[in-house]
Design a protein around this motif. Structure first.
Motif, PDB file in Angstrom:
ATOM      1  N   THR A  32       0.753  -1.222   0.122  1.00 15.76           N
ATOM      2  CA  THR A  32       0.072   0.002  -0.048  1.00 15.76           C
ATOM      3  C   THR A  32       0.896   1.238   0.107  1.00 15.76           C
ATOM      4  OG1 THR A  32      -1.985   0.908   0.985  1.00 15.76           O
ATOM      5  CG2 THR A  32      -0.167   0.040   2.567  1.00 15.76           C
ATOM      6  N   CYS A 115     -20.410  -0.529  14.448  1.00 18.81           N
ATOM      7  CA  CYS A 115     -20.147   0.991  14.088  1.00 18.81           C
ATOM      8  C   CYS A 115     -21.484   1.702  14.518  1.00 18.81           C
ATOM      9  CB  CYS A 115     -19.696   1.075  12.837  1.00 18.81           C
ATOM     10  SG  CYS A 115     -18.091   0.526  12.587  1.00 18.81           S
ATOM     11  N   LYS A 222     -16.809  -2.166  -1.293  1.00 17.52           N
ATOM     12  CA  LYS A 222     -17.568  -1.389  -2.294  1.00 17.52           C
ATOM     13  C   LYS A 222     -19.153  -1.289  -1.995  1.00 17.52           C
ATOM     14  CE  LYS A 222     -15.347  -1.384  -7.082  1.00 17.52           C
ATOM     15  NZ  LYS A 222     -14.440  -0.477  -6.479  1.00 17.52           N
TER      16      LYS A 222
END
Ligand code: ACO
Length: 331
Positions: A32, A115, A222
């Motif tokens: 990354t 979350c 996604k």
């Protein structure tokens, strides 16, 4: 004397682990770059819990600050709600926090909604206050997702960090929780999991036990992105409708700190200007249930959020779950 059944959020606090892992250091773990992580997520750093720290120690540290700001003592607390998906103990960690605080009059339990946990916890706490059962509730959002991340999976490991945030919710003559809406959709559960994986052992002929463990976090980024950008504005609109307000009345948009692009897209859909969007995810990444209370606490302490400001808060994540609450800050 009539009982107060309005709700005020009167104190906040937060605590994060000491160790800070920068994007550059992630390049030694996975393929990354600082550039990829920054442009795709907005994240620069995340805090990582060491073996000397724990979920309950972070939660207790955040709680002490919230209790002090509210001007009460731990003995005044009637209920401790610890929202977390990563307890130190699968039986729950709220009681450990209760003991650490010496909040010996409080009943304490965990609530899990990933979350969205803090938002779901806020609405749950509100019900106990509205019915007159409890007057002082300590609501904590805390997570240590670093324990459950696959540090070799670049699609997830760059996103998450650890921390804890807390608020004190009190019975009040004036009601500052103006509206809310919560949602769940288990048909999309497979998009984001921290799932139990069985490891079958035979105990006796014909009797097996599934003595497994939890696999690392898996996510279809996604799909979760698409879900968040579509559903969060909808649920905020619904909560605003219940509060008899519109998006123009919002002083601060306080979203779960998952990705700067999600924050920007939601603000754009609601026509909320950028300077009203609270964002601290560059420093902490996605801290799951802790992200909203940490961002709230920082904004209050630096003087950004002031008494009686109108806040639209929204959490979203695994479950899938999502929700929004509209409230005014302070006594
Ligand atoms: N570094 C470099 N490249 C990467 C990395 C990385 N860390 N991760 C993925 N890539 C690559 C991919 O392999 C892909 O390469 P390819 O085109 O050759 O196949 C390319 O980058 C693009 O990948 P995408 O997945 O399309 O990247 P996207 O722009 O969608 O960003 C992200 C991914 C950041 C995960 C985004 O989808 C997202 O934020 N999703 C939402 C996550 C979320 O909000 N979760 C909240 C809930 S969390 C909870 O409840 C616990």
């Amino acid at each position: 004397m009539q009982q107060n059944t309005g709700i005020a959020i009167t104190g906040s606090g937060s605590a994060v682990p000491t160790a800070c892992l920068e994007n550059q250091a992630m390049t030694a773990l996975v393929e990354t770059s600082d550039e990829w992580i920054t442009t795709r997520t907005g994240i620069k750093n995340r805090r990582i819990t060491s073996e000397r720290e724990s979920l309950s120690s972070l939660a207790a540290a955040a709680s002490l600050k919230a209790i002090a700001m509210a001007g009460i003592t731990a003995q005044d607390i009637d209920l401790i709600l610890l929202t977390t998906s990563t307890p130190d103990d699968l039986f729950g960690s709220a009681c450990q926090v209760q003991a650490a605080l010496g909040a010996n009059h409080a009943v304490a339990f965990d609530l899990t909604a990933a979350c969205s946990g803090f938002l779901f916890g806020m609405v749950t706490a509100a019900q106990y206050i509205r019915t007159g059962v409890y007057q002082n509730v300590l609501l904590i959002g805390a997570d240590i997702l670093s324990r459950w991340v696959d540090w070799g999976d670049r699609t997830t490991c760059v996103l998450f960090g650890d921390g804890a945030g807390a608020v004190v919710m009190q019975a009040s003559a004036s009601d500052k929780l103006l509206g809310f809406e919560l949602k769940s959709d288990g048909t999309q559960n497979h998009f984001l999991n921290l799932a139990y994986v069985p490891n079958t052992q035979e105990l006796a002929p014909g009797i097996t036990v599934s003595k497994g463990g939890y696999q690392a976090i898996t996510m279809n980024g996604k799909e979760v992105y698409r879900f968040a950008v579509q559903k969060v504005p909808e649920v905020i609109d619904k909560a605003l409708f219940r509060a008899h307000l519109s998006a123009e009345d919002i002083d601060w948009l306080l979203l779960h700190q998952a990705n700067q692009r999600i924050l920007d897209a939601v603000a754009q859909r609601l026509h909320v200007p950028k300077d009203k969007v609270i964002s601290n995810l560059a420093n902490y990444g996605n801290t799951s249930a802790a992200s909203i209370p940490i961002a709230l606490d920082e904004a209050v302490r630096c003087g950004k959020i002031k008494a009686n400001d109108t806040i639209a808060a929204s959490g979203f994540g695994a479950g899938l779950t999502w929700g929004a609450a509209i409230f005014k800050w302070g006594k």
